[in-house]
Write a protein that holds these residues in place. Structure first.
Motif, PDB file in Angstrom:
ATOM      1  N   UNK A 234      48.140  45.516  20.188  1.00 17.05           N
ATOM      2  CA  UNK A 234      48.990  46.134  21.206  1.00 17.05           C
ATOM      3  C   UNK A 234      50.126  46.964  20.624  1.00 17.05           C
ATOM      4  N   UNK A 235      50.431  46.763  19.361  1.00 13.63           N
ATOM      5  CA  UNK A 235      51.508  47.522  18.719  1.00 13.63           C
ATOM      6  C   UNK A 235      51.267  47.502  17.222  1.00 13.63           C
ATOM      7  N   UNK A 236      51.822  48.476  16.534  1.00  9.96           N
ATOM      8  CA  UNK A 236      51.739  48.499  15.085  1.00  9.96           C
ATOM      9  C   UNK A 236      52.848  47.629  14.512  1.00  9.96           C
ATOM     10  N   UNK A 237      52.477  46.773  13.603  1.00  6.01           N
ATOM     11  CA  UNK A 237      53.438  45.940  12.890  1.00  6.01           C
ATOM     12  C   UNK A 237      53.702  46.571  11.528  1.00  6.01           C
ATOM     13  N   UNK A 238      54.981  46.691  11.184  1.00  3.29           N
ATOM     14  CA  UNK A 238      55.369  47.343   9.945  1.00  3.29           C
ATOM     15  C   UNK A 238      56.022  46.338   8.997  1.00  3.29           C
ATOM     16  N   UNK A 239      56.013  46.623   7.692  1.00  3.98           N
ATOM     17  CA  UNK A 239      56.718  45.750   6.759  1.00  3.98           C
ATOM     18  C   UNK A 239      58.170  45.562   7.180  1.00  3.98           C
ATOM     19  N   UNK A 240      58.601  44.317   7.219  1.00  3.89           N
ATOM     20  CA  UNK A 240      59.951  43.992   7.664  1.00  3.89           C
ATOM     21  C   UNK A 240      60.051  43.645   9.131  1.00  3.89           C
ATOM     22  N   UNK A 241      58.968  43.770   9.888  1.00  5.43           N
ATOM     23  CA  UNK A 241      58.945  43.239  11.249  1.00  5.43           C
ATOM     24  C   UNK A 241      58.828  41.719  11.180  1.00  5.43           C
ATOM     25  N   UNK A 242      59.318  41.056  12.234  1.00  5.19           N
ATOM     26  CA  UNK A 242      59.335  39.594  12.294  1.00  5.19           C
ATOM     27  C   UNK A 242      58.646  39.142  13.570  1.00  5.19           C
ATOM     28  N   UNK A 243      57.881  38.067  13.474  1.00  4.64           N
ATOM     29  CA  UNK A 243      57.303  37.425  14.654  1.00  4.64           C
ATOM     30  C   UNK A 243      57.820  35.998  14.719  1.00  4.64           C
ATOM     31  N   UNK A 244      58.535  35.661  15.797  1.00  2.00           N
ATOM     32  CA  UNK A 244      58.917  34.272  16.082  1.00  2.00           C
ATOM     33  C   UNK A 244      57.772  33.634  16.853  1.00  2.00           C
ATOM     34  N   UNK A 245      57.246  32.522  16.346  1.00  2.00           N
ATOM     35  CA  UNK A 245      55.950  32.039  16.820  1.00  2.00           C
ATOM     36  C   UNK A 245      56.019  30.894  17.824  1.00  2.00           C
ATOM     37  N   UNK A 246      57.178  30.670  18.449  1.00  2.00           N
ATOM     38  CA  UNK A 246      57.262  29.647  19.482  1.00  2.00           C
ATOM     39  C   UNK A 246      57.892  28.362  18.994  1.00  2.00           C
ATOM     40  N   UNK A 247      58.196  27.470  19.944  1.00  2.00           N
ATOM     41  CA  UNK A 247      58.920  26.238  19.626  1.00  2.00           C
ATOM     42  C   UNK A 247      58.177  25.016  20.134  1.00  2.00           C
ATOM     43  N   UNK A 248      58.279  23.888  19.431  1.00  2.00           N
ATOM     44  CA  UNK A 248      57.664  22.647  19.918  1.00  2.00           C
ATOM     45  C   UNK A 248      58.506  22.000  21.013  1.00  2.00           C
ATOM     46  N   UNK A 249      58.040  20.869  21.497  1.00  2.00           N
ATOM     47  CA  UNK A 249      58.739  20.126  22.546  1.00  2.00           C
ATOM     48  C   UNK A 249      60.112  19.668  22.064  1.00  2.00           C
ATOM     49  N   UNK A 250      60.981  19.384  23.057  1.00  2.00           N
ATOM     50  CA  UNK A 250      62.283  18.819  22.759  1.00  2.00           C
ATOM     51  C   UNK A 250      63.451  19.708  23.100  1.00  2.00           C
ATOM     52  N   UNK A 251      63.203  20.809  23.808  1.00  2.00           N
ATOM     53  CA  UNK A 251      64.305  21.691  24.193  1.00  2.00           C
ATOM     54  C   UNK A 251      65.042  21.102  25.393  1.00  2.00           C
ATOM     55  N   UNK A 252      66.274  21.599  25.631  1.00  2.00           N
ATOM     56  CA  UNK A 252      67.062  21.095  26.756  1.00  2.00           C
ATOM     57  C   UNK A 252      66.377  21.366  28.087  1.00  2.00           C
ATOM     58  N   UNK A 253      65.688  22.508  28.197  1.00  2.00           N
ATOM     59  CA  UNK A 253      65.009  22.864  29.438  1.00  2.00           C
ATOM     60  C   UNK A 253      64.012  21.797  29.863  1.00  2.00           C
ATOM     61  N   UNK A 254      63.381  21.136  28.904  1.00  2.00           N
ATOM     62  CA  UNK A 254      62.376  20.131  29.216  1.00  2.00           C
ATOM     63  C   UNK A 254      62.914  18.727  29.383  1.00  2.00           C
ATOM     64  N   UNK A 255      64.231  18.543  29.234  1.00  2.00           N
ATOM     65  CA  UNK A 255      64.837  17.217  29.351  1.00  2.00           C
ATOM     66  C   UNK A 255      65.098  16.879  30.817  1.00  2.00           C
ATOM     67  N   UNK A 256      65.215  15.583  31.152  1.00  2.00           N
ATOM     68  CA  UNK A 256      65.564  15.208  32.526  1.00  2.00           C
ATOM     69  C   UNK A 256      66.998  15.617  32.863  1.00  2.00           C
ATOM     70  N   UNK A 257      67.277  15.696  34.153  1.00  2.00           N
ATOM     71  CA  UNK A 257      68.645  16.016  34.589  1.00  2.00           C
ATOM     72  C   UNK A 257      69.592  14.845  34.273  1.00  2.00           C
ATOM     73  N   UNK A 258      70.833  15.146  33.951  1.00  2.00           N
ATOM     74  CA  UNK A 258      71.394  16.482  33.712  1.00  2.00           C
ATOM     75  C   UNK A 258      70.966  16.999  32.350  1.00  2.00           C
ATOM     76  N   UNK A 259      70.441  18.197  32.309  1.00  2.00           N
ATOM     77  CA  UNK A 259      69.908  18.755  31.068  1.00  2.00           C
ATOM     78  C   UNK A 259      71.050  19.035  30.093  1.00  2.00           C
ATOM     79  N   UNK A 260      70.862  18.673  28.829  1.00  2.00           N
ATOM     80  CA  UNK A 260      71.965  18.729  27.853  1.00  2.00           C
ATOM     81  C   UNK A 260      72.127  20.106  27.204  1.00  2.00           C
TER      82      UNK A 260
END
Length: 285
Positions: A234-260
């Motif tokens: 979908x796009x050309x990747x060039x030297x020095x480009x970065x890909x952040x590949x996602x995060x595992x479980x344990x973020x505040x969004x996924x915690x029970x209320x009240x989210x920390x």
């Protein structure tokens, strides 16, 4: 090799961390750690030869700031919902194809720099991520083997996010991803030869000393090779480009209320096996 950049913001110089943990000055060998360097096999060979010959002067690390390990980043491509356990915790269906969004290169700061909680933020969240650094121009890659051959190395990324801005304010995710200082990177760029299997790396993150994320890249829905291959359609990747590949479980969004969610004064520490450790104190913007 473990490549890094040290010095005050905007005036960093290239360095190398040797096998004994000594910081070595690279400024006499190469001008900086950036895309053109990563694409230059001869320059990388000069670094290796100088390191092996013991020709690199040692640097006094006392009080020396570590900056982002990569200068002049072209683009940061991010992959959302890319861990099975993270999709489960947020109640999302695993995507049929990689979810792509972008972070601006100017969100990148050093691994120990202050991170700013945006004004009016109520849902600033943490995300430890494996960053992939591109070393060869990539377009329409045809296989996983070809994709990995275009990877220069890997680094720790902190994909800081503001969830209200991202999910509740309409439009794309980008509003919650591009706030100032929202992409600490480093401490090192570890060359690909030191990471034989990017799908066997442990990721951990602590908030104020409490372990929040403890995952593995084996949980990725789309592995590193597939992500690089897919994005190149979908796009050309060039030297020095970065890909952040996602995060595992344990973020505040996924915690029970009240989210920390994070507030000024919180301290976040994160690490990826073999790639180093970060620490940031959060302050109000």
């Amino acid at each position: 090799m473990k490549l890094l950049r040290v010095g005050t913001a905007g005036a960093e110089r290239p360095a190398l961390l040797d096998a004994e943990g000594t910081l070595r000055d690279l400024s006499g060998v190469v001008p900086d750690i950036d895309g053109p360097l990563l694409a230059d096999d001869a320059a990388l060979a000069r670094i290796r030869a100088a390191a092996d010959a013991g020709e690199l002067p040692a640097l006094d690390a006392t009080g020396l700031r570590i900056g982002p390990p990569l200068a002049r980043i072209g683009k940061i491509v991010c992959i959302g919902l890319n861990y099975h356990d993270h999709a489960r915790e947020t109640g999302a269906e695993p995507p049929a194809e990689p979810v792509i969004f972008f972070k601006a290169a100017d969100t990148v700061v050093g691994p120990y720099d202050t991170v700013l909680v945006p004004r009016e933020s109520t849902q600033t969240d943490w995300e430890v991520e494996l960053a992939v650094v591109i070393g060869r121009t990539a377009r329409y890659l045809g296989s996983h083997e070809e994709a990995l051959a275009h990877v220069a190395g890997y680094a720790v990324a902190h994909d800081v996010s503001e969830r209200e801005f991202q999910l509740e304010r309409g439009g794309t995710w980008d509003k919650g991803k591009n706030c100032e200082t929202f992409n600490p990177l480093g401490p090192w760029l570890v060359t690909a030869d030191e990471v034989p299997d990017p799908q066997a790396l442990g990721l951990r993150l602590w908030v104020n000393g409490e372990l929040k994320q403890n995952g593995t890249t084996a949980e990725q829905i789309f592995g590193v090779a597939e992500v690089v291959r897919y994005v190149s359609q979908f796009m050309t990747l060039y030297p020095g480009d970065v890909i952040n590949t996602g995060t595992p479980a344990g973020v505040a969004l996924g915690a029970p209320e009240p989210k920390p969610f994070l507030r000024a004064g919180d301290v976040v520490e994160l690490e990826i096996e073999g790639l180093g450790r970060q620490r940031q104190e959060f302050k109000d913007a």
